[in-house]
Motif scaffolding. Structure first.
Motif, mmCIF file in Angstrom:
data_model
loop_
_atom_site.group_PDB
_atom_site.id
_atom_site.type_symbol
_atom_site.label_atom_id
_atom_site.label_comp_id
_atom_site.label_asym_id
_atom_site.label_seq_id
_atom_site.Cartn_x
_atom_site.Cartn_y
_atom_site.Cartn_z
ATOM 1 N N GLY A 151 0.828 -1.075 0.082
ATOM 2 C CA GLY A 151 0.071 -0.018 0.195
ATOM 3 C C GLY A 151 0.899 1.446 0.009
ATOM 4 N N ILE A 152 2.079 1.042 -0.297
ATOM 5 C CA ILE A 152 3.140 2.266 -0.321
ATOM 6 C C ILE A 152 2.905 3.026 -1.607
ATOM 7 C CG2 ILE A 152 5.450 2.922 -0.106
ATOM 8 C CD1 ILE A 152 5.908 0.544 1.883
ATOM 9 N N VAL A 153 2.880 2.245 -2.683
ATOM 10 C CA VAL A 153 2.819 2.806 -4.018
ATOM 11 C C VAL A 153 1.432 2.326 -4.530
ATOM 12 C CG1 VAL A 153 3.646 2.239 -6.267
ATOM 13 C CG2 VAL A 153 5.262 2.476 -4.648
ATOM 14 N N ASP A 154 0.765 3.595 -5.220
ATOM 15 C CA ASP A 154 -0.388 3.306 -5.559
ATOM 16 C C ASP A 154 -0.620 3.276 -7.172
ATOM 17 O OD1 ASP A 154 -2.076 4.446 -3.168
ATOM 18 O OD2 ASP A 154 -0.585 5.811 -3.438
ATOM 19 N N GLY A 155 0.415 3.606 -7.846
ATOM 20 C CA GLY A 155 0.396 3.664 -9.391
ATOM 21 C C GLY A 155 1.721 3.267 -9.659
ATOM 22 N N LEU A 156 1.844 2.834 -11.098
ATOM 23 C CA LEU A 156 3.145 2.552 -12.025
ATOM 24 C C LEU A 156 2.921 3.299 -13.104
ATOM 25 C CD1 LEU A 156 3.433 -1.374 -11.114
ATOM 26 C CD2 LEU A 156 4.512 0.664 -9.846
ATOM 27 N N ARG A 157 4.037 3.729 -13.429
ATOM 28 C CA ARG A 157 4.263 4.314 -14.987
ATOM 29 C C ARG A 157 4.982 3.511 -15.641
ATOM 30 N NH1 ARG A 157 8.560 6.586 -18.263
ATOM 31 N NH2 ARG A 157 7.847 8.556 -19.292
ATOM 32 N N VAL A 158 5.120 2.938 -16.728
ATOM 33 C CA VAL A 158 5.619 1.851 -17.534
ATOM 34 C C VAL A 158 6.404 2.669 -18.629
ATOM 35 C CG1 VAL A 158 5.736 -0.236 -18.826
ATOM 36 C CG2 VAL A 158 4.087 -0.159 -17.045
ATOM 37 N N ASP A 159 7.806 2.483 -18.462
ATOM 38 C CA ASP A 159 8.635 3.182 -19.552
ATOM 39 C C ASP A 159 8.835 2.382 -20.712
ATOM 40 O OD1 ASP A 159 10.626 5.416 -19.923
ATOM 41 O OD2 ASP A 159 11.952 3.623 -20.223
ATOM 42 N N HIS A 160 8.687 2.944 -21.885
ATOM 43 C CA HIS A 160 8.819 2.441 -23.185
ATOM 44 C C HIS A 160 8.126 1.119 -23.281
ATOM 45 C CE1 HIS A 160 10.560 2.030 -27.074
ATOM 46 N NE2 HIS A 160 11.415 1.124 -26.734
ATOM 47 N N VAL A 161 6.939 1.079 -23.222
ATOM 48 C CA VAL A 161 6.400 -0.092 -23.450
ATOM 49 C C VAL A 161 6.544 -0.899 -24.821
ATOM 50 C CG1 VAL A 161 3.994 0.684 -23.805
ATOM 51 C CG2 VAL A 161 3.919 -1.262 -22.690
ATOM 52 N N ASP A 162 6.568 0.007 -25.652
ATOM 53 C CA ASP A 162 6.665 -0.456 -27.173
ATOM 54 C C ASP A 162 8.107 -1.289 -27.309
ATOM 55 O OD1 ASP A 162 4.499 0.203 -27.910
ATOM 56 O OD2 ASP A 162 4.786 1.785 -28.949
ATOM 57 N N GLY A 163 9.108 -1.136 -26.406
ATOM 58 C CA GLY A 163 10.140 -1.902 -26.424
ATOM 59 C C GLY A 163 10.147 -3.237 -26.194
ATOM 60 N N LEU A 164 9.022 -3.585 -25.560
ATOM 61 C CA LEU A 164 8.937 -5.124 -24.854
ATOM 62 C C LEU A 164 8.578 -5.915 -26.079
ATOM 63 C CD1 LEU A 164 6.748 -4.431 -21.804
ATOM 64 C CD2 LEU A 164 9.285 -4.522 -22.082
ATOM 65 N N ALA A 165 9.038 -7.303 -25.807
ATOM 66 C CA ALA A 165 8.539 -8.234 -26.822
ATOM 67 C C ALA A 165 7.132 -8.445 -27.079
ATOM 68 C CB ALA A 165 9.243 -9.581 -26.427
ATOM 69 N N ASP A 166 6.343 -8.503 -25.957
ATOM 70 C CA ASP A 166 5.035 -8.611 -26.129
ATOM 71 C C ASP A 166 4.322 -7.724 -25.046
ATOM 72 O OD1 ASP A 166 2.390 -9.719 -25.915
ATOM 73 O OD2 ASP A 166 2.816 -11.487 -24.853
ATOM 74 N N PRO A 167 4.194 -6.300 -25.429
ATOM 75 C CA PRO A 167 3.552 -5.459 -24.284
ATOM 76 C C PRO A 167 2.210 -6.056 -23.729
ATOM 77 C CG PRO A 167 4.202 -4.207 -26.294
ATOM 78 C CD PRO A 167 4.455 -5.586 -26.595
ATOM 79 N N LEU A 168 1.357 -6.487 -24.505
ATOM 80 C CA LEU A 168 0.035 -6.873 -23.984
ATOM 81 C C LEU A 168 0.223 -8.153 -23.010
ATOM 82 C CD1 LEU A 168 -3.133 -7.351 -23.736
ATOM 83 C CD2 LEU A 168 -2.937 -8.851 -25.739
ATOM 84 N N GLY A 169 1.027 -8.838 -23.258
ATOM 85 C CA GLY A 169 1.418 -10.264 -22.140
ATOM 86 C C GLY A 169 1.977 -9.540 -21.040
ATOM 87 N N TYR A 170 2.985 -8.374 -21.031
ATOM 88 C CA TYR A 170 3.672 -7.888 -19.959
ATOM 89 C C TYR A 170 2.363 -7.157 -19.028
ATOM 90 C CZ TYR A 170 5.979 -4.578 -16.882
ATOM 91 O OH TYR A 170 6.394 -3.852 -15.901
#
Length: 831
Positions: free
Chosen positions: A244-263
């Protein structure tokens, strides 16, 4: 899920620590911020200025306060009722010896337990392109030696301060003999027995055995699609979310991933439904996020592009293009320039990535007995990559989604006359998975690497090449903007906001980030050039004459050339502090100190007469000398003229600044305030935009008790007016979260004398209604005159309160603007 009502981005490092950020919490609370949005906080390379070069994803960086400091910040935020959003970096880590995983891979090669953590081609040796010259020359010069590691005591190959671990098989049992090696030939033989090879940094473009982040060799791609890698690289992140310390995440450069949807599916499942998740994703004109992505939206670059439609004068911007062409003596063919930039990226900057793709395609063609050769495939693949209009498609091992398939077919149709039909047909089958079972594995790898390459090609060709070559209107050259000339219209802006409400109402709406090309207020000022193109051209012509003696023509053509002169004057106009006086030598020197690095970067990013890899030192020296002269204290004739001529652009720019701010605060989306941009921000591209703002001054000048005073010039020039408006509206958002999150977006009809000078819309839900009326295009005629804003039945005949001054009005079916200040936006709430 805790959806922010407003985020505030803090750039850690460069002096900003957790304890210093904790001291700012009362200020953020007073400003009305719901969530602090932190740059990467995990351990990065020593001296990192940004934190995206992570060396340990499971440790909070001691350089900024470590876990203890982070816990103190988290406690201060929780006590103040402010949430926390973390910027995470799943795509890459630092290819640094400080990275224990990477160090282990170098030492043990493919046998390392982390060998599959990184995206490495293990069909050959691991390339380490960190030498200043070719290996043989470095060896001859005596810059390589064998010694015992200062940390482990094991034998290493040392190159200056870098110690590359030797694989145990090459020294165990004869450690003293290896440590005694001094002969270059013997060192070369030892080097040859390693699972890696040291090479010159210049070879990275064409010969690299691992996937990198864009062109940055020091950042190695991570195979986060592997569940074990995901788990190991997200342990601490998920611990903080679950606690409960962190409420949200900002994912850097999602398009670099092999499978953005899967990630993203894996991240959502691991983080839980309560976690607010956004992604750094550049959307092309008309492109939307895949509906199946389990996230709240993007980090908001498309919002900047939409704002340009509200603030650019489309009726005159063509005149700015013509003026630029007249001064440069060249036709400004942006489409041709875009193709040239993309060709450069494919043929040179990403030659290695292209060669790997071509190799896979050629191998599959042979497996399938296709009658198409490597030369044909080279042309077809090259044309396909050059023509690709968006960052990427999202095919998975199971196949390509319908939207991706339709896009690929459109691009194939576009290039059908530029390449062999047989080669294009084969690439279509390869990308859509229509291959034999024998070739499926290679086809899947081809599709993955193709999709991981199109994004970097687009980014480097457009944002980091074309935008530094095409200087007509620098305000338009922004991350996420459409690179080709297009129409700007207020109606298109309204359509974009309605689309935003439908597709990603919880996405961030940003106007400045650590990656934007210039600060939001510089951009707001430069938009006004579209309102006065003839005046701007006259100014540039006069300034060029005043500084003509500083042109260098020693190599046969002027340095700077006319196009670069135009760029310099426009960039200087954007960064010029609103209160700077031409006789303030100290302030001029400070500005020059920031301006010169920008000019150097702009010249090298353009890749025309100089480059990062191949510096044209005489040319750079000549242009930098010209730029320094512009800000020299003894160049008073120019400085006086420039300062005087800039005043109407400054005034109109400040009005634009408030308009874009009010829109960001009230339109669909979550307003994101980049550090310091609650006041005025005239920053240049990074690293200038990553400077720490004067938080002491910001804290001191914030006044939430009194109403904004639009008649006080000092409040305009200091940014206090902007800051006050932000505070007032952010508190309103916290009081009416449902209105701003779900309220309908309605463009309001404007009629009368100057309807084109007004942007007006309403937000409405079952309980409340909000009216927003703001000025635009007021450079030459700073008045609204007999102009009316019409209200529909659901908005009319209600009592409204002015959010900025507290006054209340009963409004019938329209609002007359003739008695309203053209520079003061109206924000009216009825509930």
């Amino acid at each position: 899920m805790s959806i922010p009502t407003a985020t505030y981005r803090i750039q850690f490092r460069n002096g900003m620590t957790f304890d210093r950020a904790a001291a700012l919490v009362p200020y953020l609370q007073q400003l009305g911020i719901s969530h602090l949005y932190a740059s990467p906080i995990f351990t990065a390379t020593q001296g990192s200025t940004h934190g995206y070069d992570v060396t340990d994803a499971n440790e909070i960086d001691p350089q900024i306060g470590g876990r203890a400091g982070f816990d103190r910040l988290a406690a201060a935020l929780q006590q103040a009722g402010i949430g926390l959003v973390l910027d995470i970096v799943p795509n890459h880590m630092a290819a640094s010896l400080e990275n224990a995983w990477w160090h282990d891979v170098i030492e043990h090669g493919e046998a390392s337990q982390y060998a599959r953590y990184f995206d490495i081609d293990w069909s050959r040796k691991l390339t380490l392109p960190f030498l200043g010259d070719e290996f043989e020359r470095v060896l001859e010069q005596g810059d390589l030696s064998v010694k015992a590691s200062a940390t482990s005591g094991k034998p290493v190959l040392a190159y200056y301060d870098s110690e590359y671990p030797l694989t145990p098989a090459s020294w165990q049992g004869r450690e003293s003999e290896v440590l005694a090696l001094r002969d270059p030939a013997a060192i070369a033989q030892l080097h040859a027995r390693q699972p890696w090879q040291l090479t010159s940094w210049r070879t990275a473009r064409s010969n690299l055995s691992y996937r990198r982040f864009f062109e940055i060799t020091g950042l190695v791609g991570v195979r986060v699609e592997d569940p074990a890698v995901f788990a190991d690289s997200h342990r601490l992140i998920l611990e903080l979310v679950h606690a409960g310390i962190v409420d949200g995440l900002r994912v850097d450069h999602v398009d670099g991933l092999a499978d953005p949807l899967g990630y993203l599916q894996q991240l959502r499942q691991a983080a839980g439904e309560h976690c607010y998740i956004t992604v750094e994703k550049i959307l092309a004109e008309g492109e939307q996020l895949p509906e199946e992505w389990p996230i709240s939206g993007t980090t908001g670059y498309e919002f900047i592009a939409a704002l340009s439609h509200a603030l650019i004068d489309d009726s005159q911007i063509d005149m700015l293009h013509l003026a630029y062409e007249a001064i440069t003596g060249q036709r400004n063919d942006v489409a041709t320039g875009l193709r040239a930039a993309r060709e450069l990226m494919v043929d040179r900057n990403f030659a290695g990535e292209f060669a790997r793709l071509l190799g896979i395609a050629t191998r599959v063609a042979q497996q399938e007995h296709r009658h198409v050769g490597e030369a044909e495939l080279h042309v077809a693949l090259r044309e396909l990559l050059i023509a690709f209009p968006v960052y990427r498609t999202y095919g998975q091992p199971a196949g390509m989604p319908l939207a991706g398939e339709e896009l690929l077919l459109q691009v194939l149709e576009q290039v059908k006359h530029s390449a062999s039909p047989a080669a294009l047909s084969f690439l279509q089958a390869l990308l859509l998975g229509a291959v034999t079972e024998e070739a499926e594995r290679d086809a899947t790898e081809f599709r993955t690497r193709f999709q991981q390459l199109t994004g970097p090609l687009m980014a480097k060709a457009v944002e980091d090449t074309l935008f530094f070559r095409n200087h007509v209107a620098l305000a338009i050259n922004e991350v996420g903007a459409e690179p080709l000339p297009h129409a700007f219209s207020l109606s298109h802006f309204h359509e974009e906001m309605q689309t935003r409400l439908t597709h990603q109402p919880d996405a961030l709406s940003t106007t400045s980030t650590h990656d934007t090309k210039r600060g939001e207020d510089a951009r707001a000022r430069l938009y006004t050039l579209s309102e006065a193109p003839a005046l701007w051209a006259e100014n540039v012509t006069r300034w060029r004459q005043l500084n003509q003696s500083c042109l260098d023509t020693s190599d046969g053509e002027p340095a700077p050339e006319p196009a670069v002169e135009w760029m310099l004057y426009q960039a200087l106009a954007g960064v010029w502090p609103a209160t700077l006086q031409p006789d303030d030598t100290q302030a001029l020197a400070a500005l020059c100190e920031r301006f010169i690095p920008f000019v150097e970067k702009a010249l090298r990013e353009a890749k025309l007469r100089t480059d990062w890899a191949d510096n044209n030192e005489p040319y750079e020296k000549a242009v930098l000398s010209y730029a320094r002269h512009l800000l020299a204290a003894d160049n008073r004739a120019f400085l006086d003229d420039f300062s005087h001529a800039l005043q109407p652009f400054i005034r109109a720019g400040l009005v634009n600044s408030l308009t874009q701010t009010v829109i960001k605060l009230t339109a669909p989306g979550v307003p994101d305030i980049y550090q310091g941009c609650e006041a005025l921000d005239f920053s240049l591209v990074d690293p200038d935009n990553r400077r720490e703002p004067d938080f002491a001054q910001l804290t001191q000048q914030l006044d939430t008790a009194s109403a904004p005073d639009f008649t006080c010039q000092q409040d305009w020039l200091s940014g206090r007016l902007k800051q006050q408006i932000i505070a007032r509206v952010l508190h309103l958002r916290r009081d009416h979260p449902q209105l701003f999150r779900f309220g309908d977006y309605q463009p309001l009809s404007v009629t009368g004398e100057h309807p084109e000078k007004v942007v007006a819309f309403a937000r409405q839900d079952s309980d409340s209604a909000l009216l927003v009326i703001a000025p635009r295009l007021i450079f030459s005629d700073a008045q609204w005159g007999h102009t009316l804003v019409a209200l529909n039945e659901s908005l009319a005949h209600r009592q409204y309160r002015n959010v900025l001054n507290g006054e209340t009005y009963t409004i019938a079916d329209s609002i007359a603007l003739e008695n309203a200040s053209y520079s003061a936006p109206l924000i009216l709430i009825s509930s």
